[in-house]
Design a protein around this motif. Structure first.
Motif, PDB file in Angstrom:
ATOM      1  N   TYR A 174       0.709  -1.310  -0.118  1.00 20.30           N
ATOM      2  CA  TYR A 174      -0.015   0.081   0.183  1.00 20.30           C
ATOM      3  C   TYR A 174       0.778   1.280   0.066  1.00 20.30           C
ATOM      4  O   TYR A 174       0.611   2.023  -0.837  1.00 20.30           O
ATOM      5  N   ASP A 178       1.421   4.311  -2.860  1.00 17.75           N
ATOM      6  CA  ASP A 178       0.861   5.611  -2.582  1.00 17.75           C
ATOM      7  C   ASP A 178       2.217   6.383  -3.073  1.00 17.75           C
ATOM      8  O   ASP A 178       2.030   7.473  -3.531  1.00 17.75           O
ATOM      9  N   GLU A 182       2.728   9.284  -6.226  1.00 13.22           N
ATOM     10  CA  GLU A 182       3.281  10.785  -5.776  1.00 13.22           C
ATOM     11  C   GLU A 182       4.442  10.974  -6.757  1.00 13.22           C
ATOM     12  O   GLU A 182       4.546  12.153  -7.304  1.00 13.22           O
ATOM     13  N   GLU A 207     -10.529   2.694  11.306  1.00 11.26           N
ATOM     14  CA  GLU A 207      -9.203   3.265  11.233  1.00 11.26           C
ATOM     15  C   GLU A 207      -8.732   4.174  12.523  1.00 11.26           C
ATOM     16  O   GLU A 207      -7.806   4.725  12.191  1.00 11.26           O
ATOM     17  N   LYS A 216      -5.955   0.161   6.758  1.00  9.75           N
ATOM     18  CA  LYS A 216      -7.277   0.560   6.038  1.00  9.75           C
ATOM     19  C   LYS A 216      -8.247  -0.467   6.357  1.00  9.75           C
ATOM     20  O   LYS A 216      -7.948  -1.504   6.781  1.00  9.75           O
ATOM     21  N   ASN A 234      -6.049   0.915  -4.998  1.00  5.25           N
ATOM     22  CA  ASN A 234      -5.807   1.963  -5.957  1.00  5.25           C
ATOM     23  C   ASN A 234      -7.403   2.506  -6.189  1.00  5.25           C
ATOM     24  O   ASN A 234      -7.362   3.836  -6.488  1.00  5.25           O
ATOM     25  N   GLU A 236     -10.161   2.546  -4.217  1.00  5.28           N
ATOM     26  CA  GLU A 236     -11.000   2.704  -2.924  1.00  5.28           C
ATOM     27  C   GLU A 236     -10.060   3.692  -1.949  1.00  5.28           C
ATOM     28  O   GLU A 236     -10.646   4.448  -1.365  1.00  5.28           O
ATOM     29  N   PHE A 237      -8.754   3.588  -1.791  1.00  2.35           N
ATOM     30  CA  PHE A 237      -8.269   4.212  -0.630  1.00  2.35           C
ATOM     31  C   PHE A 237      -7.038   5.176  -0.955  1.00  2.35           C
ATOM     32  O   PHE A 237      -6.972   6.127  -0.216  1.00  2.35           O
ATOM     33  N   LEU A 238      -6.530   5.182  -2.117  1.00  2.00           N
ATOM     34  CA  LEU A 238      -5.410   5.846  -2.531  1.00  2.00           C
ATOM     35  C   LEU A 238      -6.315   7.482  -3.005  1.00  2.00           C
ATOM     36  O   LEU A 238      -7.216   7.297  -3.685  1.00  2.00           O
ATOM     37  N   ASP A 239      -5.817   8.427  -2.220  1.00  2.00           N
ATOM     38  CA  ASP A 239      -6.219   9.466  -2.637  1.00  2.00           C
ATOM     39  C   ASP A 239      -6.011   9.859  -3.883  1.00  2.00           C
ATOM     40  O   ASP A 239      -6.729  10.591  -4.913  1.00  2.00           O
ATOM     41  N   ASP A 240      -4.642   9.673  -4.624  1.00  2.00           N
ATOM     42  CA  ASP A 240      -4.306   9.960  -5.905  1.00  2.00           C
ATOM     43  C   ASP A 240      -4.009   8.528  -6.270  1.00  2.00           C
ATOM     44  O   ASP A 240      -2.781   7.953  -6.076  1.00  2.00           O
TER      45      ASP A 240
END
Length: 607
Positions: A174, A178, A182, A207, A216, A234, A236-240
């Motif tokens: 994870y 991330d 970035e 959480e 998560k 990818n 559901e959880f990653l902001d980007d």
């Protein structure tokens, strides 16, 4: 796609939960489980699937994804093909053909070589054999930095997971995803099977209890391959999300084949998971990390034995008899003494029980693990662990955050265990959340079961054919309607705190699932065993937990989930309050269960 998952079936689980509450105070009413059958040795067989690393080189379209790129590989000793050739060697040998260059390696907990103890920090270094830099993802940082990724265009992930939320390798994945998002790097997962198949169980992580043994909101037993899990992360959880994301899927993967190990040789994913049987148990028995009892570290049967010096011979026999009376399918317990050489209770002769999985398909890791933790906790001399992961840690009130809380991901589990609530009642409380997660994971499933061959309509030409067909159909309908989803509970921890790096006491996670198929009046409850934490003193958080005290200061500390549940208090969400009404209903069903078995869990069958 069809899969095995524990879900709530109407009101049956709710009633069964109430009955289980009554049974917790009248153990004699619970019928003993079926006579255990000896587990036959696993016969040697050819692999039943093609691994992601093998598909990468067999399919030119997959290999073309690496052309012209600098490649970084996140791996450990489990990154091998069916001939046990390591993926780093396959990648180096394939550079000319693929037109890429392997430029860096990345080490999770236990290191690239897999020998670092649980919770111990891993250093970055230059590998003498390959000349490549090995960057540590379990040391000063758990997330790749810009410097670590400067010489790569795409990251490959090739590590064998064992299906438990508190096993830290999935959180290494994870964090790497991330960082890839970035720093605009690609991310490719070389997929591998889940040793527990696609069965899901356990509470969804709150959480507020996030740590490196659970970052998560996924179940304790997640039921996904690493490729499916990465796809879920990818989406559901990653902001980007990672834009250049891909999974090299397996060919021929059928989750049902987990009972044979998919015909693959077993490579230890961490020091205290020496056998596939241990992996089957870990998701639930890992919860023993939360107690001051030994989870088997420093013995030849980690997570398959648990004991404590206060348990004498009579106590060991009583404990085994108690657990064998609980209707836990696919497992039997025998009294056993051991003298752990490391970790908790090291050097002390301890009585306890050895867990033997007699039917891996019927066995429910989480349910089994939760029952074992509950039984052990209520013995004299056994209590929650305190002060080993965090120097000032206490485990006295609901406001405290205990190792059991980290492992289960839900404080209400600890509170209910402490209150003496039957584990099957606790399990019933998380079924709605589990079903919701299952539905949310559906779009990320990568392996659809083959459609069954159409069957011919029965004709009158064959004597009795029409009647037989009708009888079979009726039987199938009865089985579908007569089975309900129950639950299993378990937790294990394997790692260090979310912010922290190494040196924490992590438990190798536990996971458990409960499933039972009801056919007519007969009902079965599956018990799950979990792979408890793997680390000894100062060991990897992913494996368990006697890590160095105070390690959490500077680097992340491993988390130890706690299991007990508060007494009599109404649980969070849809858990059943302890009232006169539920007890009355429970008494009625308890009488039925004593005659007909336990109707708690049903697996959704592959079609």
């Amino acid at each position: 796609m069809p899969r095995r998952v524990l879900t709530r079936a109407g009101g049956i689980v709710g009633i069964g939960a109430a009955a289980a509450l009554v049974l917790s105070t009248a153990a004699g009413a619970m019928p003993a489980g079926p006579t255990p059958q000896a587990l036959a040795p696993m016969a040697a067989q050819a692999p039943t699937l093609e691994l992601g690393i093998e598909a990468l080189f067999d399919d030119p379209a997959e290999l073309a994804l690496l052309e012209g790129k600098k490649v970084g590989l996140i791996t450990n000793p489990t990154g091998v093909d069916h001939d046990l050739t390591h993926s780093m060697d396959l990648l180096i040998a394939g550079e000319d053909e693929g037109g890429y260059e392997l430029t860096a390696l990345y080490a999770p907990e236990h290191g690239i070589l897999g020998g670092a103890p649980a919770g111990a920090g891993v250093e970055s270094y230059v590998d003498e054999r390959t000349g490549l830099t090995v960057w540590s993802l379990y040391g000063a940082t758990q997330r790749p930095t810009a410097e670590m990724l400067a010489d790569v265009d795409v990251l490959l992930f090739d590590i064998q997971d064992i299906g438990a939320r508190f096993y830290t390798y999935i959180w290494t994945m994870y964090y790497a995803m991330d960082a890839a998002a970035e720093f605009d790097k690609g991310f490719i997962v070389l997929d591998r099977p889940n040793p527990l198949g696609d069965r899901m169980d356990g509470p969804i992580l709150d959480e507020a209890l996030s740590s490196f043994v659970g970052l998560k909101a996924i179940p304790m037993q997640h039921g996904l391959t690493v490729g499916e899990l990465a796809s879920y992360f990818n989406g559901e959880f990653l902001d980007d999300p990672v834009e250049d994301f891909h999974v090299v899927t397996m060919d021929g993967y059928d989750p049902d084949d987990f009972t044979s190990g998919y015909g693959l040789p077993w490579v230890l994913p961490s020091p205290n998971i020496p056998t596939i049987e241990t992996a089957w148990a870990y998701a639930g028995m890992g919860l023993i990390e939360s107690l001051n009892a030994s989870e088997g570290r420093g013995t030849t049967t980690p997570f398959l034995w648990t004991g404590h010096p206060s348990i004498d011979e009579v106590g060991a026999y009583d404990l085994a008899a108690d657990l064998n009376s609980r209707g836990l399918e696919g497992v039997t317990f025998r009294p056993m003494f051991a003298n752990p050489t490391t970790s908790k209770q090291a050097g002390k002769l301890s009585g306890g029980v050895n867990l033997h999985i007699t039917d891996p398909e019927a066995y429910s890791p989480v349910r089994t693990g939760l029952h074992v933790v509950s039984a052990m906790y209520h013995l004299d001399g056994i209590d929650w662990r305190e002060g080993t992961i965090y120097p000032s840690q206490s485990c006295e009130t609901e406001a405290d955050t205990c190792w059991i809380d980290r492992l289960t991901g839900d404080k209400s589990v600890r509170m209910q265990i402490e209150a003496g609530i039957d584990p099957d009642v606790i399990i019933a409380g998380w079924q709605d959340d589990l079903a919701a997660f299952d539905a949310s994971a559906e779009p990320y499933r990568l392996y659809v079961a083959d459609e069954p061959e159409p069957t011919e309509e029965p004709t009158d030409d064959a004597a009795g054919a029409g009647d037989d067909g009708a009888a079979d159909g009726a039987a199938d309908g009865a089985e579908a309607d007569g089975s309900s989803d129950g639950a299993g509970a378990g937790a294990g921890a394997d790692g260090s705190d979310a912010q922290g790096a190494a040196g924490a006491d992590g438990a190798d996670g536990t996971d458990a699932g409960a499933d039972g198929d009801a056919d007519g009046a007969q009902a079965g409850a599956d018990a799950g065993a979990s792979d408890g934490a793997d680390g000894a003193d100062g060991a990897d958080g992913a494996d368990g937990a006697d890590g160095a005290d105070g390690a959490q200061a500077a680097a992340g500390a491993g988390t130890d989930g706690s299991d007990d549940a508060g007494a009599g208090a109404a649980a969070d969400g849809d858990r059943l309050p302890v009232t006169g009404a539920t007890v009355t209903v429970g008494v009625v069903l308890a009488l039925l269960l004593s005659a007909g078995g336990v109707l708690l869990v049903r697996r959704r069958q592959h079609s």
